[in-house]
Design an enzyme around this catalytic site. Sequence first.
Site, PDB file in Angstrom:
ATOM      1  N   GLY A  23      40.049  26.489  -2.490  1.00 56.04           N
ATOM      2  CA  GLY A  23      39.107  25.911  -1.465  1.00 56.04           C
ATOM      3  C   GLY A  23      39.401  26.017  -0.298  1.00 56.04           C
ATOM      4  O   GLY A  23      39.241  25.046   0.718  1.00 56.04           O
ATOM      5  N   SER A  24      40.393  26.973   0.288  1.00 58.73           N
ATOM      6  CA  SER A  24      40.728  27.259   1.534  1.00 58.73           C
ATOM      7  C   SER A  24      39.644  27.697   2.304  1.00 58.73           C
ATOM      8  O   SER A  24      39.530  27.178   3.663  1.00 58.73           O
ATOM      9  CB  SER A  24      41.904  27.989   1.567  1.00 58.73           C
ATOM     10  OG  SER A  24      41.626  29.590   1.491  1.00 58.73           O
ATOM     11  N   ASN A  25      38.888  28.355   1.968  1.00 55.22           N
ATOM     12  CA  ASN A  25      37.545  28.887   2.908  1.00 55.22           C
ATOM     13  C   ASN A  25      36.505  27.713   2.812  1.00 55.22           C
ATOM     14  O   ASN A  25      36.064  27.640   3.811  1.00 55.22           O
ATOM     15  CB  ASN A  25      36.924  30.124   2.093  1.00 55.22           C
ATOM     16  CG  ASN A  25      37.687  31.366   2.379  1.00 55.22           C
ATOM     17  OD1 ASN A  25      37.473  32.025   3.533  1.00 55.22           O
ATOM     18  ND2 ASN A  25      38.551  31.943   1.335  1.00 55.22           N
ATOM     19  N   LEU A 102      32.904  33.470  -8.634  1.00 50.64           N
ATOM     20  CA  LEU A 102      33.108  34.590  -9.162  1.00 50.64           C
ATOM     21  C   LEU A 102      32.199  35.211 -10.212  1.00 50.64           C
ATOM     22  O   LEU A 102      32.149  36.256 -10.459  1.00 50.64           O
ATOM     23  CB  LEU A 102      34.323  34.541 -10.092  1.00 50.64           C
ATOM     24  CG  LEU A 102      35.665  34.281  -9.439  1.00 50.64           C
ATOM     25  CD1 LEU A 102      36.854  33.743 -10.240  1.00 50.64           C
ATOM     26  CD2 LEU A 102      35.982  35.013  -8.036  1.00 50.64           C
ATOM     27  N   ASN A 119      28.717  35.712   0.897  1.00 53.17           N
ATOM     28  CA  ASN A 119      30.015  35.747   0.027  1.00 53.17           C
ATOM     29  C   ASN A 119      30.823  36.301   0.599  1.00 53.17           C
ATOM     30  O   ASN A 119      30.793  36.961   1.835  1.00 53.17           O
ATOM     31  CB  ASN A 119      29.713  36.569  -1.060  1.00 53.17           C
ATOM     32  CG  ASN A 119      30.912  36.655  -1.973  1.00 53.17           C
ATOM     33  OD1 ASN A 119      31.576  35.593  -2.371  1.00 53.17           O
ATOM     34  ND2 ASN A 119      31.202  37.874  -2.677  1.00 53.17           N
ATOM     35  N   HIS A 121      34.621  38.476   0.554  1.00 55.02           N
ATOM     36  CA  HIS A 121      35.203  39.059  -0.346  1.00 55.02           C
ATOM     37  C   HIS A 121      36.650  39.776   0.124  1.00 55.02           C
ATOM     38  O   HIS A 121      36.655  40.087   1.371  1.00 55.02           O
ATOM     39  CB  HIS A 121      34.466  40.506  -0.937  1.00 55.02           C
ATOM     40  CG  HIS A 121      35.002  41.277  -1.844  1.00 55.02           C
ATOM     41  ND1 HIS A 121      35.348  40.870  -3.269  1.00 55.02           N
ATOM     42  CD2 HIS A 121      35.828  42.650  -2.003  1.00 55.02           C
ATOM     43  CE1 HIS A 121      35.845  41.800  -4.004  1.00 55.02           C
ATOM     44  NE2 HIS A 121      36.222  42.764  -3.130  1.00 55.02           N
ATOM     45  N   ASP A 162      28.932  42.224  -4.846  1.00 54.51           N
ATOM     46  CA  ASP A 162      29.593  42.888  -3.697  1.00 54.51           C
ATOM     47  C   ASP A 162      28.847  43.776  -3.088  1.00 54.51           C
ATOM     48  O   ASP A 162      29.491  44.961  -2.505  1.00 54.51           O
ATOM     49  CB  ASP A 162      31.035  43.329  -3.905  1.00 54.51           C
ATOM     50  CG  ASP A 162      31.883  42.349  -4.601  1.00 54.51           C
ATOM     51  OD1 ASP A 162      31.751  41.043  -4.127  1.00 54.51           O
ATOM     52  OD2 ASP A 162      32.822  42.476  -5.438  1.00 54.51           O
ATOM     53  N   GLU A 191      40.303  35.815   6.519  1.00 57.50           N
ATOM     54  CA  GLU A 191      39.321  35.137   5.755  1.00 57.50           C
ATOM     55  C   GLU A 191      38.475  34.169   6.399  1.00 57.50           C
ATOM     56  O   GLU A 191      37.289  34.103   6.413  1.00 57.50           O
ATOM     57  CB  GLU A 191      39.656  35.105   4.183  1.00 57.50           C
ATOM     58  CG  GLU A 191      40.068  36.307   3.427  1.00 57.50           C
ATOM     59  CD  GLU A 191      39.894  35.699   1.950  1.00 57.50           C
ATOM     60  OE1 GLU A 191      39.321  35.076   1.649  1.00 57.50           O
ATOM     61  OE2 GLU A 191      40.856  36.382   1.270  1.00 57.50           O
TER      62      GLU A 191
HETATM   63  C1  GRF Z   1      39.242  34.405  -1.398  1.00 55.04           C
HETATM   64  O1  GRF Z   1      40.310  35.309  -1.531  1.00 55.04           O
HETATM   65  C2  GRF Z   1      37.832  34.954  -1.569  1.00 55.04           C
HETATM   66  O2  GRF Z   1      37.972  36.084  -0.603  1.00 55.04           O
HETATM   67  C3  GRF Z   1      37.636  35.341  -2.844  1.00 55.04           C
HETATM   68  O3  GRF Z   1      38.002  34.087  -3.551  1.00 55.04           O
HETATM   69  C4  GRF Z   1      39.119  33.774  -2.848  1.00 55.04           C
HETATM   70  C5  GRF Z   1      38.866  32.183  -2.655  1.00 55.04           C
HETATM   71  O4  GRF Z   1      40.253  31.615  -2.057  1.00 55.04           O
HETATM   72  N1  GRF Z   1      36.155  35.196  -2.993  1.00 55.04           N
HETATM   73  P1  GRF Z   1      39.920  29.912  -1.516  1.00 55.04           P
HETATM   74  O5  GRF Z   1      39.525  29.069  -2.796  1.00 55.04           O
HETATM   75  O6  GRF Z   1      38.773  30.009  -0.520  1.00 55.04           O
HETATM   76  O7  GRF Z   1      40.990  29.640  -1.039  1.00 55.04           O
END
Ligand code: GRF
Length: 219
Positions: A23-25, A102, A119, A121, A162, A191
Site C-alpha cells: 500500500g505504499s502507492n 495483479l 495502473n 507498473h 500493461d 513510483e
Molecule cells: C508497485 O511496485 C507497483 O509498481 C506494482 O505493485 C507494487 C505495489 O507496491 N504494480 P505498493 O503496494 O504500492 O507498495
Amino acid sequence: MTEILEPLGEAQIAVLVSGEARGSNMQALLDACMEQRIRGEVQVVVGTRAEAPALARARDAGVPVHVVSPRKYEGQEEAYAEALLRILRRYAINLVCLAGYLLRLPEPVVAAYPYCVLNIHPALLPLFGGKGMYGKRVHEAVIESGMKVTGCTVHFVDNDYDTGPILVQRAIPVLDEDTPETLAARLLPEEHRAYVEAVEIRTSRWLRVEGRRVVTYHP
Ligand code: GRF
C-alpha cells in the site's frame, strides 16, 4: 483512433489492491490528496484479501475498506465485475487507481470507466510488461537484459495486461551493483511521484489519446 479527454476536475478515487499489497502507492495518493497536491479524495480502498497490509493502512487513515475476493467469483467474471461496480457506484467514484492489483480488471469495469482506470507498473513499458510480469520478476528481467535505465509507468488500463496508453514515466539508472531488491527500493519513490503526477494530470488537463500516445491538448 483519437480520443479527447476532458479534465476530471475533482478526483473521487477508488484504489484497488491485491493479496499482499503493502500500500505504499495507495499511501502516496492519500498523502497527496490530504496535502492538496491532488484535487480530490481517496473514497474507498478495495482489496482482494482481508489480510493485505494496504487495507490496514487504509483503515488507519480512516478510509472505508472493502474486500471482494475474486476466488469467490471464480469463473463468473460478470458477477465479480458487478460486485466491484456496486462499490464504485456507492462511493461515486470517477477514477480507479490500481496499485499492486495483479489481476486483469474485468471488462465491464474497464468499460464503465473509459480512460478513468490507471495502473502503475515498475518498468518502462512497453518493455518488461505483460501477464506474470510483476514484483521481483520485473527487476530480475531488467538486470538480466543489460539495460542501463529502468523506471516506472503510469498508464490507462485497457482489456489486456500493461498495454494501455501511457500517461507518465520516470526513469532511474540501473547500477552495476544493483540487485532486484535495491532496484525496486530505489524505484519506489519515483513510483509515488509518477502516480501522483498522473492523477494530477488526469484531473487538471485536457488530453488527446492517439493509440498508445497521450498528449496534452489545448481546446
Ligand atoms: C508497485 O511496485 C507497483 O509498481 C506494482 O505493485 C507494487 C505495489 O507496491 N504494480 P505498493 O503496494 O504500492 O507498495
